[in-house]
Design a protein around this motif. Structure first.
Motif, short mmCIF file in Angstrom:
data_model
loop_
_atom_site.label_atom_id
_atom_site.label_comp_id
_atom_site.label_asym_id
_atom_site.label_seq_id
_atom_site.Cartn_x
_atom_site.Cartn_y
_atom_site.Cartn_z
N GLN A 25 7.35 7.16 -3.54
CA GLN A 25 6.32 6.12 -3.36
C GLN A 25 5.23 6.42 -4.37
OE1 GLN A 25 2.68 4.81 -2.79
NE2 GLN A 25 2.84 6.73 -1.66
N GLU B 287 4.45 16.02 -1.42
CA GLU B 287 3.41 15.14 -1.98
C GLU B 287 2.97 15.69 -3.34
OE1 GLU B 287 0.42 13.94 1.00
OE2 GLU B 287 -1.06 14.50 -0.50
N ASN C 63 5.25 4.68 2.14
CA ASN C 63 5.76 5.87 2.84
C ASN C 63 6.48 5.46 4.13
OD1 ASN C 63 4.91 7.80 0.98
ND2 ASN C 63 2.88 7.96 1.91
N CYS D 95 1.41 4.80 -6.07
CA CYS D 95 0.35 3.79 -5.90
C CYS D 95 -0.19 3.30 -7.24
CB CYS D 95 -0.83 4.39 -5.13
SG CYS D 95 -0.47 4.79 -3.42
N ALA E 86 1.86 9.18 -4.58
CA ALA E 86 0.76 8.22 -4.76
C ALA E 86 0.12 8.43 -6.13
CB ALA E 86 -0.27 8.42 -3.65
N ARG E 87 -0.05 9.72 -6.52
CA ARG E 87 -0.68 10.04 -7.81
C ARG E 87 0.29 10.82 -8.71
NH1 ARG E 87 -4.54 10.49 -3.87
NH2 ARG E 87 -6.37 9.12 -4.12
N ASP F 62 5.96 11.62 -1.65
CA ASP F 62 4.76 10.79 -1.67
C ASP F 62 4.08 11.07 -3.01
OD1 ASP F 62 2.32 9.61 -1.48
OD2 ASP F 62 1.80 10.45 0.49
N LYS G 75 -4.72 3.45 -7.26
CA LYS G 75 -5.57 4.66 -7.31
C LYS G 75 -5.98 4.89 -8.77
CE LYS G 75 -4.25 6.07 -2.85
NZ LYS G 75 -3.32 4.99 -2.46
N SER H 101 0.84 -1.21 0.00
CA SER H 101 0.00 0.00 0.00
C SER H 101 0.87 1.25 0.00
CB SER H 101 -0.88 0.01 1.25
OG SER H 101 -0.06 0.16 2.39
N GLY H 102 0.19 2.37 -0.25
CA GLY H 102 0.89 3.66 -0.21
C GLY H 102 1.39 3.96 1.19
N SER H 103 0.57 3.66 2.19
CA SER H 103 0.99 3.94 3.57
C SER H 103 2.23 3.13 3.92
CB SER H 103 -0.14 3.58 4.56
OG SER H 103 -1.29 4.32 4.23
N GLU I 119 -1.87 8.60 8.20
CA GLU I 119 -1.14 7.32 8.30
C GLU I 119 -0.86 6.96 9.75
OE1 GLU I 119 2.00 7.30 5.30
OE2 GLU I 119 0.55 7.91 3.79
N HIS J 70 -0.53 13.53 3.38
CA HIS J 70 -1.07 12.23 3.81
C HIS J 70 -0.22 11.62 4.92
CE1 HIS J 70 -2.80 8.17 3.35
NE2 HIS J 70 -3.81 8.79 2.78
C1 LIG Z 1 -1.25 11.11 -1.24
C2 LIG Z 1 -1.47 9.76 -0.66
N1 LIG Z 1 -0.42 9.10 -0.12
C3 LIG Z 1 -0.54 7.88 0.41
C4 LIG Z 1 -1.77 7.25 0.43
C5 LIG Z 1 -1.88 5.90 1.10
O1 LIG Z 1 -2.21 4.90 0.22
P1 LIG Z 1 -2.89 3.54 0.76
O2 LIG Z 1 -4.33 3.86 0.95
O3 LIG Z 1 -2.63 2.59 -0.37
O4 LIG Z 1 -2.22 3.17 2.01
C6 LIG Z 1 -2.88 7.89 -0.11
C7 LIG Z 1 -4.20 7.22 -0.07
O5 LIG Z 1 -5.20 7.74 -0.48
C8 LIG Z 1 -2.73 9.18 -0.66
O6 LIG Z 1 -3.76 9.84 -1.15
#
Ligand SMILES: Cc1ncc(COP(=O)(O)O)c(C=O)c1O
Length: 340
Positions: A192, A136, A62, A194, A168-169, A166, A197, A57-59, A88, A83
């Motif tokens: 990191q 981020e 990170n 994801c 994620a996107r 971070d 998403k 996962s993203g969490s 987290e 995030h």
């Molecule tokens: C910017 C960002 N970082 C990290 C995460 C964490 O991802 P995950 O839900 O897969 O743990 C999210 C989740 O929405 C996010 O929006």
């Protein structure tokens, strides 16, 4: 129901399911899952980093990044809206003994360099040791420019700090900026990203950085129970996500703009500028509690980020007709909420 809570609600594509069924697998704790190895090499190439590591996962991505960069008693500098700080569970502190110094994100999602500089600790036994800056991109749908990211990278290098992104996107940011993703991560020590998403894979994130960083992140992943075995079935979907789902992100951005344009015609609402696949709005006359209830009753799932702001996220699986329907539902619900 039309579900605009998040781009995490997407279902795997038929091509992903096919690739998952056919994936070659092995025991990844022994480093023997060929599909995971292929995904990691592909990501290291795409991000132009020495190595990469697949995580659930993203969490977790990170968290293992922070554990790899920092020792107990070190401090990270992170935005109050980011995030890592907000959502987290303070994993860096609770699991890593890492202290956090927060600064306000600017309206565009960035952290001002002057404020990062003010947050750096003196070399003094009273203070934790400033080690890492976390940014981020995208941040609540807002895009950090390449120039900004590079300026933070230069700043960190001159101040003996590391930089974690971070992302994620990050592919949404790359789509909005029309830049290859590697150019947005060239100045960071770790990233990191994801798959689960906007890219619509069911599970998974990647972290990338130097070989030494990935070696430490790999140890940290074991520590937090994140080692996987024949998880090539998951990595296979992530490879398809990279190969087939990146170019279509523009569709999500176009749908978000269409949605925002529609919402701007609703007199009760204030609609914020749209940068990628997220639309935020508030009610001119107060909180959104009743509106949220009414949206659900009328067939729309949305997310209220706080008492006053609603977030809508566009994603794979939504058609233009769904966007138009969502605008109609919000218009009707806003009128209803105004009456009560
Ligand atoms: C910017 C960002 N970082 C990290 C995460 C964490 O991802 P995950 O839900 O897969 O743990 C999210 C989740 O929405 C996010 O929006």
């Amino acid at each position: 129901m039309i579900d605009l809570r998040s781009d995490t609600v997407t279902k795997p594509t038929p091509a992903m399911l096919k690739a998952m069924a056919k994936a070659e697998v092995g025991d990844d704790v022994y480093g023997e899952d060929p599909t995971i190895n292929r995904l990691q090499e592909k990501c290291a190439d795409l991000f132009e980093k020495e190595a990469a590591l697949f995580v659930v996962s993203g969490s977790m991505g990170n968290l293992v990044s922070l554990l790899a960069h920092c020792q107990r008693g070190d401090e990270i500098i992170v935005g109050k809206c980011n995030h890592i700080f907000l959502w987290e569970q303070g994993g860096a502190a609770s699991l890593g003994g890492i202290h956090t110094s927060t600064i306000d994100n600017r309206k565009d999602g960035t952290l001002p360099l002057a404020e990062i500089e003010s947050a750096i600790r003196f070399d003094d036994p009273h203070c934790p040791i400033s080690r890492l800056v976390c940014i981020e991109n995208t941040q609540d749908g807002r895009v950090l420019s390449k120039e900004y990211t590079d300026s933070v990278g230069d700043f960190c290098r001159s101040n003996n700090l590391l930089l974690h992104l971070d992302g994620a996107r990050i592919y949404n940011a790359a789509t909005a900026l029309k830049l290859p993703v590697k150019s947005l991560v060239s100045s960071v020590d770790s990233i990191q990203m994801c798959f689960s998403k906007g890219l619509a894979a069911p599970v998974g994130s990647i972290v990338a950085g130097s070989k030494d960083f990935i070696r430490k992140a790999h140890r940290a992943r074991k520590l937090v129970g994140g080692s996987m075995r024949q998880a090539g079935v998951l990595a296979a979907a992530c490879i398809v996500a990279l190969d087939t789902m990146v170019d279509r992100l523009q569709e999500d951005h176009d749908n978000a703009r269409l949605l925002a344009e529609g919402l701007k015609n609703i007199p009760e609402l204030n609609v914020e500028p749209v940068h990628t696949n997220m639309v935020f709005f508030s009610k001119k006359d107060g909180d959104v509690t009743k509106l949220m209830q009414s949206l659900k009753e009328n067939g729309l799932f949305a997310n209220n980020v706080d008492k006053y702001r609603v977030r809508l996220v566009t994603h794979y699986g939504l058609e233009k007709a769904d966007i138009k329907k969502a605008v109609d539902i919000i218009s009707k619900a806003s009128r209803q909420a105004a009456k009560v």
